[in-house]
Design an enzyme around this catalytic site. Structure first.
Site, PDB file in Angstrom:
ATOM      1  CB  CYS A 181      -0.910   0.004   1.223  1.00 26.82           C
ATOM      2  SG  CYS A 181      -2.013  -1.415   1.296  1.00 26.82           S
TER       3      CYS A 181
ATOM      4  NE  ARG B 192       4.453   1.578  -1.158  1.00 26.25           N
ATOM      5  CZ  ARG B 192       5.290   1.379  -0.146  1.00 26.25           C
ATOM      6  NH1 ARG B 192       6.560   1.697  -0.247  1.00 26.25           N
ATOM      7  NH2 ARG B 192       4.867   0.851   0.983  1.00 26.25           N
TER       8      ARG B 192
ATOM      9  CD1 TRP C 108      -2.506  -6.256  -3.867  1.00 26.63           C
ATOM     10  CD2 TRP C 108      -0.335  -5.770  -3.778  1.00 26.63           C
ATOM     11  NE1 TRP C 108      -1.852  -7.164  -4.643  1.00 26.63           N
ATOM     12  CE2 TRP C 108      -0.518  -6.901  -4.613  1.00 26.63           C
ATOM     13  CE3 TRP C 108       0.960  -5.293  -3.573  1.00 26.63           C
ATOM     14  CZ2 TRP C 108       0.537  -7.549  -5.226  1.00 26.63           C
ATOM     15  CZ3 TRP C 108       2.010  -5.948  -4.189  1.00 26.63           C
ATOM     16  CH2 TRP C 108       1.797  -7.058  -5.010  1.00 26.63           C
TER      17      TRP C 108
ATOM     18  CG  ASN D 297       1.199  -0.559   4.261  1.00 25.71           C
ATOM     19  OD1 ASN D 297       0.747  -1.656   3.962  1.00 25.71           O
ATOM     20  ND2 ASN D 297       2.405  -0.169   3.889  1.00 25.71           N
ATOM     21  N   GLY D 298      -0.761  -2.501   6.467  1.00 25.69           N
ATOM     22  CA  GLY D 298      -0.461  -3.543   7.432  1.00 25.69           C
ATOM     23  C   GLY D 298      -1.644  -4.462   7.626  1.00 25.69           C
TER      24      GLY D 298
ATOM     25  CD  GLU E 218      19.979 -17.826   2.361  1.00 30.44           C
ATOM     26  OE1 GLU E 218      19.996 -16.624   2.015  1.00 30.44           O
ATOM     27  OE2 GLU E 218      20.225 -18.761   1.577  1.00 30.44           O
TER      28      GLU E 218
ATOM     29  CE  LYS F 177      21.449 -13.925   1.632  1.00 24.41           C
ATOM     30  NZ  LYS F 177      21.807 -15.022   0.761  1.00 24.41           N
TER      31      LYS F 177
ATOM     32  CD  GLU G  67      25.072 -14.943  -1.370  1.00 25.36           C
ATOM     33  OE1 GLU G  67      24.600 -15.217  -2.476  1.00 25.36           O
ATOM     34  OE2 GLU G  67      24.364 -14.533  -0.420  1.00 25.36           O
TER      35      GLU G  67
ATOM     36  CG  HIS H 131      28.378 -38.635  10.997  1.00 27.66           C
ATOM     37  ND1 HIS H 131      28.509 -40.001  10.991  1.00 27.66           N
ATOM     38  CD2 HIS H 131      27.276 -38.368  11.764  1.00 27.66           C
ATOM     39  CE1 HIS H 131      27.538 -40.543  11.687  1.00 27.66           C
ATOM     40  NE2 HIS H 131      26.779 -39.571  12.169  1.00 27.66           N
TER      41      HIS H 131
ATOM     42  CE  LYS I 243      18.757  -9.666  -6.432  1.00 28.20           C
ATOM     43  NZ  LYS I 243      18.929  -9.945  -5.003  1.00 28.20           N
TER      44      LYS I 243
END
Length: 614
Positions: A2, A27, A75, A101-102, A487, A491, A494, A510, A609
């Site tokens: 929104c 948006r 939205w 918004n929310g 992940e 990060k 990267e 192990h 990207k």
């Protein structure tokens, strides 16, 4: 996602509001509206479904009176796109006007209480409860600011509200209860601006204040006063934003990556917009390309993805198997095409690619198509190759992600796969209506939980100062948190160029345990779940070998205080959604370590990207 705009000044407000909304069109939205009030308290509200041009056309060149006004692009979360559900919303007396918004998590409880007291509602939205609550507070003789503050304190969730009233036509109240949905106050000459994002107001001002969670602003033409949600006065100094596209896009953050980390509560809200229904509980995937009868024929799911998307796919396996009771295989896309997989037209292929242009994933989709597999793409880019190639595309709606290291696209992909699991579970009858209601409520509470985790970065800055010189890290997780360990390690690799490995904690004996010594920091995901006791045992094994432990735990955990070197406590969260929350500390840790090491956070070396060559 929104869009919000507000103006208080001497100029006609309508053109400024419409221009601001136009700058927020990126948006995404399904309806738009503006409200204006004159000095005499005359209120005008104009709303329309569809693009902003539809609203402009409906106004048809009329001069709308009022130099105070608010505007909104919606939205949908609650209620389909319609004029009635479009913002702004007002109360029974047509006095208080609100844009929002929310997600108001407890709106049904509030709405039913208000209805018992005689309030009537014109929409199906959660937002409409706010003007009714404020009206109720005003009846007790409170001014608009106090009534708004007291009304909003009755709500739950991470929200941003803008409020005005025909009874106090010279001011607008802005209030933010969490980190989902930003609010910025812009300072002009004898006029003030409000917006959800900088581009809406930068043509008019460069002096701005960003509202933090739990803060409110009472905005008048020549002044603004700030306070907490408890009414305690605040002093806030405007900062000057450079008037260039890059600075504006960063929104006051030092790096795009940090901005995108902080956008995750709102991004997740956008992922679920229009896809869940609260009353009665239901999951709606209008993008789902298969008939119910065909969906029920699926006997297996194969997820193909690369990099961070692969880790999201691993989480998706837990979600879909738990919710829909379908067996799921997760394949590295670059490997899938080079073997002879056993698949057929009863095997659903889910291709996960944030850009939708990853060459290995596209090749895997081609292989699946050749073998007759029905396909759906989970992607962030409408019209991408993956979206066009699949039978249908489920857009994750993360918004543009400029930082090369994926952050908000990872969390929104996990939430999208949760929605897929809910939908398949509903269609296959593995989720009862009562269970579905609880699972949807868990999802509604998620943005607020994310916002709570992101409120304070200081712990990660301290950890970065201590550990930035280390050259190796180990990340450990079990069950649904094992992919988060992968992940977290990715990060850190990267963006900081530190060697890091993610492991299933049960695998430590192990091999990886040989690496543990006083120079090995170990990040352990030890949230309160079914494998918590096992994780405690793994942490004790690390400490017995002098490893340094950073433990990610659930709030209230005191057991690990004597064993871990550092604790990062997260709010309790539903088990299936816990990875969406637990990854945030790992993103922030990687970010602050990379900054401390002087690395190019947004454009790390050797990375792109989107990988478009094999």
């Amino acid at each position: 996602m929104c869009g919000i705009i507000g103006y208080v000044g001497e100029r006609p407000a309508a053109p400024i509001l419409l221009e601001g909304l136009q700058r927020l069109e990126y948006r995404g939205y399904d309806s738009a509206g503006i409200a204006l009030v004159t000095e005499q308290g005359h209120l005008t509200i104009e709303k329309a479904v569809g693009k902003l041009t539809t609203l402009v056309t409906s106004i048809n060149g009329r001069t709308l009176p009022g130099s105070v006004g608010i505007g909104h692009t919606r939205w949908a979360t609650h209620g389909k796109p319609s004029t009635e559900n479009a913002h702004p919303h007002t109360d029974c007396r047509q006095d208080v006007v609100v844009i929002h918004n929310g997600i108001v998590e407890n709106y049904l409880e509030l709405k039913r209480a208000l209805q018992r007291q005689g309030h009537t509602f014109a929409s199906q939205t959660d937002s409409e409860v706010i003007p009714h609550l404020i009206e109720q507070e005003c009846r007790e003789g409170k001014d608009l600011a106090t009534a708004t503050r007291d009304a909003v304190r009755r709500t739950r969730g991470a929200n941003a509200f803008i409020v005005m009233s025909s009874s106090e036509p010279d001011r607008v109240i802005a209030i933010r209860t969490g980190n989902a949905g930003g609010l910025v106050v812009g300072y002009g000459e004898g006029e003030m601006f409000l917006a959800s994002d900088l581009p809406a107001i930068l043509p008019h001002t460069r002096a701005v204040v960003f509202l933090a969670a739990g803060e409110m602003a009472c905005v008048e033409a020549g002044q603004v006063t700030y306070a907490t949600l408890h009414g305690e006065p605040l002093e806030k100094t405007p900062q000057t934003i450079a008037y260039d596209p890059v600075a504006a896009a960063r929104g006051g953050y030092k790096h795009f990556m940090l901005k995108e980390i902080m956008e995750q509560p709102e991004a997740v809200t956008n992922t679920i917009r229009g896809r869940i229904q609260f009353d009665p509980p239901d999951v709606l995937l209008p993008e789902w390309p298969f008939l119910v009868a065909q969906t029920r024929t699926f006997e297996r799911v194969v997820i193909v993805a690369c990099g961070t998307s692969y880790h999201a796919g691993l989480i998706g396996r837990y979600l879909i198997e738990d919710l829909a009771r379908l067996p799921v295989d997760v394949e590295i896309a670059s490997e899938f095409r080079y073997r002879d997989p056993v698949v057929d037209d009863r095997t659903l292929l889910i291709a996960v690619a944030q850009s939708g242009e990853t060459v290995d994933t596209l090749a895997a989709m081609e292989e699946g198509r050749a073998r007759g597999m029905p396909q759906i793409a989970v992607t962030n880019v409408e019209g991408s190759q993956a979206a066009r190639y699949a039978d249908g595309a489920l857009l994750i709606r993360a918004g543009q992600e400029i930082g090369v290291a994926a952050t908000k696209t990872f969390t929104t992909t996990m939430v999208s796969l949760y929605l897929v699991g809910l939908y398949l579970g509903k269609v296959r009858g593995t989720i009862s209506p009562e269970q579905l209601g609880r699972l949807i409520q868990d999802l509604a509470e998620l943005p607020d939980l994310l916002g709570r985790v992101l409120q304070d970065e200081s712990a990660y800055e301290r950890l970065a100062n201590r550990y930035a010189r280390h050259t190796n890290f180990l990340f450990l997780g079990r069950g649904i948190h094992y992919p988060i360990a992968l992940e977290g390690a990715l990060k850190l690799k990267e963006i900081s160029y530190i060697h890091a490995e993610g492991y299933a904690a049960g695998e430590m004996k192990h091999g990886p345990i040989a690496l543990i010594d006083e120079n090995m920091p170990v990040v352990a995901l030890a949230l309160q779940d079914g494998v918590y006791d096992k994780m405690v045992s793994n942490i004790l094994e690390v400490k017995a070998r002098d490893g340094q432990v950073i433990a990610i735990v659930t709030e209230g955990n005191t057991e690990l205080q004597e064993h871990a070197d550092h604790l990062i406590a997260l709010p309790p969260v539903a088990p299936l959604l816990a990875p969406v929350v637990s990854v945030l500390p790992l993103q922030l840790l990687a970010y602050h370590i990379a900054v401390r090491r002087g690395c190019d956070v947004d454009q790390p070396r050797n990375l792109a990207k989107t990988v478009t060559v094999e």
